[in-house]
Design a protein around this motif. Sequence first.
Motif, PDB file in Angstrom:
ATOM      1  N   TYR A 121       0.875  -0.718   0.319  1.00 33.65           N
ATOM      2  CA  TYR A 121      -0.063   0.536   0.304  1.00 33.65           C
ATOM      3  C   TYR A 121       0.792   1.159   0.203  1.00 33.65           C
ATOM      4  O   TYR A 121       0.484   2.268  -0.258  1.00 33.65           O
ATOM      5  CB  TYR A 121      -1.063  -0.385   1.078  1.00 33.65           C
ATOM      6  N   GLY A 122       2.097   1.077   0.962  1.00 34.42           N
ATOM      7  CA  GLY A 122       2.764   2.248   0.557  1.00 34.42           C
ATOM      8  C   GLY A 122       3.356   2.678  -0.640  1.00 34.42           C
ATOM      9  O   GLY A 122       3.045   4.156  -1.518  1.00 34.42           O
ATOM     10  N   GLU A 123       3.601   1.037  -1.649  1.00 32.77           N
ATOM     11  CA  GLU A 123       4.211   1.989  -3.314  1.00 32.77           C
ATOM     12  C   GLU A 123       2.963   2.650  -4.028  1.00 32.77           C
ATOM     13  O   GLU A 123       3.138   2.812  -4.810  1.00 32.77           O
ATOM     14  CB  GLU A 123       5.148   0.011  -3.226  1.00 32.77           C
ATOM     15  N   GLY A 125       0.138   3.831  -3.062  1.00 34.23           N
ATOM     16  CA  GLY A 125       0.491   5.320  -2.395  1.00 34.23           C
ATOM     17  C   GLY A 125       1.192   5.925  -4.223  1.00 34.23           C
ATOM     18  O   GLY A 125       0.820   7.076  -3.769  1.00 34.23           O
ATOM     19  N   VAL A 126       1.850   5.337  -3.248  1.00 34.10           N
ATOM     20  CA  VAL A 126       3.599   6.117  -4.235  1.00 34.10           C
ATOM     21  C   VAL A 126       2.621   6.617  -6.100  1.00 34.10           C
ATOM     22  O   VAL A 126       2.786   7.558  -6.752  1.00 34.10           O
ATOM     23  CB  VAL A 126       5.051   5.938  -3.836  1.00 34.10           C
ATOM     24  N   TYR A 134       2.452  13.347  -0.154  1.00 39.23           N
ATOM     25  CA  TYR A 134       2.761  11.146   0.377  1.00 39.23           C
ATOM     26  C   TYR A 134       2.720  11.182   1.305  1.00 39.23           C
ATOM     27  O   TYR A 134       3.455  10.061   2.199  1.00 39.23           O
ATOM     28  CB  TYR A 134       4.426  11.363  -0.338  1.00 39.23           C
ATOM     29  N   ASP A 136       1.230  10.031   4.184  1.00 40.05           N
ATOM     30  CA  ASP A 136       0.761   8.336   4.098  1.00 40.05           C
ATOM     31  C   ASP A 136       1.084   7.236   3.740  1.00 40.05           C
ATOM     32  O   ASP A 136       1.472   6.706   4.129  1.00 40.05           O
ATOM     33  CB  ASP A 136      -0.996   8.250   4.128  1.00 40.05           C
ATOM     34  N   SER A 137       1.709   7.214   2.073  1.00 42.36           N
ATOM     35  CA  SER A 137       2.283   6.522   1.912  1.00 42.36           C
ATOM     36  C   SER A 137       3.756   6.193   2.521  1.00 42.36           C
ATOM     37  O   SER A 137       4.220   5.097   2.175  1.00 42.36           O
ATOM     38  CB  SER A 137       2.608   6.659   0.805  1.00 42.36           C
TER      39      SER A 137
END
Length: 188
Positions: A121-123, A125-126, A134, A136-137
Amino acid sequence: RHADAVQLVWEAFCERPFLETYQTLQRHAQMAGAWPEWRERALAELRQRIAKSKEHARGPSWQGAGVNHSVLVEIFIYEENPDQAWREAREGGCSDGLWLRLAATREETHPADAAPIYLKYGEAGVHSIRDGRYEDSINLLVKAAALMQRLGQGAEFVRRLEALRATYKAKRNFIKLVEQNRKSLYLS
């Protein structure tokens, strides 16, 4: 007349099978002294609906896009049964928000389960953010970094982060936040 009330609430649950109506059914069934039976009936109803939806979703892939176990996952989280919630999510999937809630409940005791969720989910999001926000990511990537370091996979995390940086080097706000969080992201 608790039995009559439970029957009415059951009908409402069948019309709208969500966590909120499940909780209402629970309250009334407990007053009637019959919650275990109604609980099993409600869970069976949800499983039957999921199976039927999945059967209908065997057509074109776009038809089954929303078929998952989110309601069951929510119920098991509400009942404070994280292991059953995790099993339901693994078996049938769930919404993005629920995956992140599950990761938060599992990060201490099952870091190998939580790390890939945070990383994914981090990737994502970016990749999807267009307005330059960014935070949250980055927070998800920081969590993934810490867990992967704990699991002895710190080098793999850094490799993935460097690939993100190379792919999105034009996203200046992202690169700036990576630099500001360097200590938390590059733990090794």
